[in-house]
Design a protein around this motif. Structure first.
Motif, mmCIF file in Angstrom:
data_model
loop_
_atom_site.group_PDB
_atom_site.id
_atom_site.type_symbol
_atom_site.label_atom_id
_atom_site.label_comp_id
_atom_site.label_asym_id
_atom_site.label_seq_id
_atom_site.Cartn_x
_atom_site.Cartn_y
_atom_site.Cartn_z
ATOM 1 N N PHE A 34 0.843 -1.205 0.000
ATOM 2 C CA PHE A 34 0.000 0.000 0.000
ATOM 3 C C PHE A 34 0.879 1.256 0.000
ATOM 4 O O PHE A 34 0.601 2.229 -0.705
ATOM 5 C CB PHE A 34 -0.937 -0.008 1.214
ATOM 6 C CG PHE A 34 -1.777 -1.255 1.292
ATOM 7 C CD1 PHE A 34 -2.676 -1.548 0.281
ATOM 8 C CD2 PHE A 34 -1.647 -2.140 2.348
ATOM 9 C CE1 PHE A 34 -3.444 -2.705 0.325
ATOM 10 C CE2 PHE A 34 -2.405 -3.295 2.403
ATOM 11 C CZ PHE A 34 -3.304 -3.583 1.392
ATOM 12 N N GLY A 50 -5.338 2.182 -5.712
ATOM 13 C CA GLY A 50 -4.590 1.141 -4.996
ATOM 14 C C GLY A 50 -5.041 1.045 -3.557
ATOM 15 O O GLY A 50 -6.013 0.350 -3.237
ATOM 16 N N TYR A 140 -5.166 -10.423 3.982
ATOM 17 C CA TYR A 140 -4.771 -9.036 4.231
ATOM 18 C C TYR A 140 -3.334 -9.037 4.755
ATOM 19 O O TYR A 140 -2.982 -9.862 5.606
ATOM 20 C CB TYR A 140 -5.752 -8.402 5.228
ATOM 21 C CG TYR A 140 -5.465 -6.971 5.477
ATOM 22 C CD1 TYR A 140 -5.454 -6.058 4.434
ATOM 23 C CD2 TYR A 140 -5.185 -6.509 6.746
ATOM 24 C CE1 TYR A 140 -5.160 -4.736 4.647
ATOM 25 C CE2 TYR A 140 -4.894 -5.179 6.975
ATOM 26 C CZ TYR A 140 -4.883 -4.304 5.913
ATOM 27 O OH TYR A 140 -4.589 -2.995 6.130
ATOM 28 N N TYR A 222 -15.537 -4.657 6.852
ATOM 29 C CA TYR A 222 -16.442 -4.244 5.758
ATOM 30 C C TYR A 222 -17.881 -4.683 6.018
ATOM 31 O O TYR A 222 -18.660 -4.880 5.082
ATOM 32 C CB TYR A 222 -15.923 -4.790 4.421
ATOM 33 C CG TYR A 222 -14.543 -4.261 4.097
ATOM 34 C CD1 TYR A 222 -14.360 -2.962 3.653
ATOM 35 C CD2 TYR A 222 -13.412 -5.043 4.310
ATOM 36 C CE1 TYR A 222 -13.092 -2.459 3.411
ATOM 37 C CE2 TYR A 222 -12.138 -4.549 4.063
ATOM 38 C CZ TYR A 222 -11.985 -3.259 3.617
ATOM 39 O OH TYR A 222 -10.732 -2.755 3.386
ATOM 40 N N ARG A 383 -6.023 -5.717 -8.044
ATOM 41 C CA ARG A 383 -7.160 -5.153 -7.313
ATOM 42 C C ARG A 383 -7.295 -3.643 -7.558
ATOM 43 O O ARG A 383 -6.300 -2.917 -7.510
ATOM 44 C CB ARG A 383 -6.942 -5.403 -5.807
ATOM 45 C CG ARG A 383 -8.133 -5.028 -4.946
ATOM 46 C CD ARG A 383 -7.743 -4.955 -3.470
ATOM 47 N NE ARG A 383 -7.173 -3.649 -3.138
ATOM 48 C CZ ARG A 383 -6.857 -3.259 -1.893
ATOM 49 N NH1 ARG A 383 -7.033 -4.083 -0.877
ATOM 50 N NH2 ARG A 383 -6.361 -2.051 -1.677
#
Ligand code: PMP
Ligand code: GLN
Length: 405
Positions: A34, A50, A140, A222, A383
């Motif tokens: 990231f 991103g 993750y 989420y 992604r």
């Protein structure tokens, strides 16, 4: 023999000639993807799809609540270790309101520095060297690092393409459980695939955890971004409440990722263990923001519905754009990410694709391969985040369309 060429190895500072400075457990964990990709977006002036952060802030009244707390001197000094009572009560009320789950704000709720610290504290508290942790792959990135910091071993179970989404093979999951398995680390809705595990599968996972007496950590950041069906917390299945650490975060639901307010709900014995580790990570964080998020959690249902519907529309815009640009698009049932396969565009290596994408068309994305042990399974997957303003998504789609020309 230690690798003297490894970055950060130093004979001068430590005096021990060949020992790398970085703890061996963290060898190979370089800069997070990231950080790398957001830096690339900044240096090239690209559209950053991103790192997953919204390009507009959350509700103005919640920002005002933070300002008020700061001005009124609430939270400017160390808040209580477990979190301010207002926020703990609001988290408990949220679990009751949305899922009918009762948690005691004093003994079963813990405020953390984002979900990231909740994950770290939970894994450090509950694992010992030699333990195995089953995690859905792609995972993750902080899961792998924290399992390593705990000295435990990750055992990935790979989500595989099934039609236009990714699915979990329950037989594979069952087969992964062995005598050393200490816990299951789940994430639904799932980053980066957008998969929402169906209720029947969650029930089967719960039965497996009970049968094999496993602890469960479930990352549900989420929870309010489920586009098809409803979010069902793992803790709500029979036999699960007592073995489950549930993690969530205000960053995603209220679009304040920089505030780093997260929380854990768990029965007292598990919560005490997690709190013990958490005390020595940050002790406390985000003082005034905790008061503001207490107010955010109490927002009416209309807030949550509008948030989800806004993101659903954005998902559809970016999905259509990516399809038109030639990607194979996996339809996310939740989260604000779309996983694509670059093979139809002639690509085979997602990492190389993402590193060159800014120069090719001014867009930044994340290569899913960094979330896999089985690199082949993720090699061609990339992604894109859609938590951005509609014109930004449309412009990104335009730019991506030039790839096929
Ligand atoms: N878990 C998942 C699945 C995530 O996508 C993220 C990224 N936001 C986190 C945890 C970390 O959340 P936070 O920013 O609250 O630390
Ligand atoms: N959760 C965010 C994502 O998946 C990133 C968080 C981070 O930068 N560590 O994009």
């Amino acid at each position: 023999m230690a690798d003297m060429t490894a970055p950060h190895s130093s004979a001068d500072a430590s005096g021990s000639a060949c020992r790398p400075l970085l703890n061996r457990g963290l060898a190979g964990f370089g800069t997070t993807i990231f950080a790398e990709m957001s830096a690339l977006a900044a240096s090239t002036g690209s559209i950053n799809l991103g790192q997953g952060f919204p390009d507009t802030d959350g509700p103005a009244e919640i920002a005002e609540a933070a300002v008020r707390a700061l001005r009124d001197g609430r939270g400017n000094q160390y808040p209580p270790g477990p979190g301010v009572p207002e926020l703990r009560a609001a988290v408990a009320a949220h679990q009751q309101r949305f899922y009918g789950l009762g948690y005691d704000p004093d003994s079963e709720v813990l405020v953390t520095a984002g979900a990231t610290e909740a994950i770290a504290a939970s894994l450090l508290a509950l694992l010992e060297p030699g333990d195995e942790v089953i995690a859905l792959e792609p995972y993750y990135d902080s899961y792998a690092a924290c399992i390593a910091m705990a000295g435990a071993t990750r055992v990935p179970v790979t989500l595989r393409p099934e039609g236009d989404a990714f699915g979990l093979d329950l037989d594979e999951l069952r087969a992964a459980v062995g005598p050393r398995t200490r816990l299951l680390l789940l994430n639904t809705p799932h980053n980066p695939t957008g998969t929402v595990l169906p209720e029947a599968q969650l029930r089967a996972v719960a039965e497996l955890a009970v049968e094999r007496d496993l602890l469960v950590i479930t990352d549900e950041v989420y929870e309010h971004l489920v586009f098809e069906g409803a979010h069902v917390p793992l803790a709500s299945f029979p036999g699960m409440r007592e073995r489950t650490v549930t993690i969530s975060s205000a960053g995603k639901t209220f679009s304040f990722t920089g505030w780093k307010v997260g929380w854990v709900t768990a029965p007292p014995s598990l919560l005490t263990a997690v709190r013990t580790a958490k005390q020595f990570l940050t002790y406390v964080s985000s003082g005034p923001f905790q008061y503001a998020i207490a107010e955010a959690l109490a927002l009416p249902d209309s807030y949550y519905t509008a948030f989800r519907e806004d993101l659903r529309g954005k998902r559809d815009i970016l999905s259509a754009g990516l399809t038109a640009a030639g990607f194979r698009v996996f339809r996310p049932q939740g989260t604000y990410f779309i996983t694509t396969d670059i093979t139809p565009l002639g690509g085979t290596d997602g990492l190389e694709f993402c590193r060159t994408l800014p120069a090719r068309c001014g867009v930044v994305a994340i290569p899913n391969s960094v979330f896999y042990d089985d690199k082949d399974a993720g090699r061609a997957l990339v992604r894109f985040a859609f938590c951005k303003q509609q014109p930004v998504l449309e412009e990104a789609a335009e730019r991506l369309r030039t790839l096929a020309l």
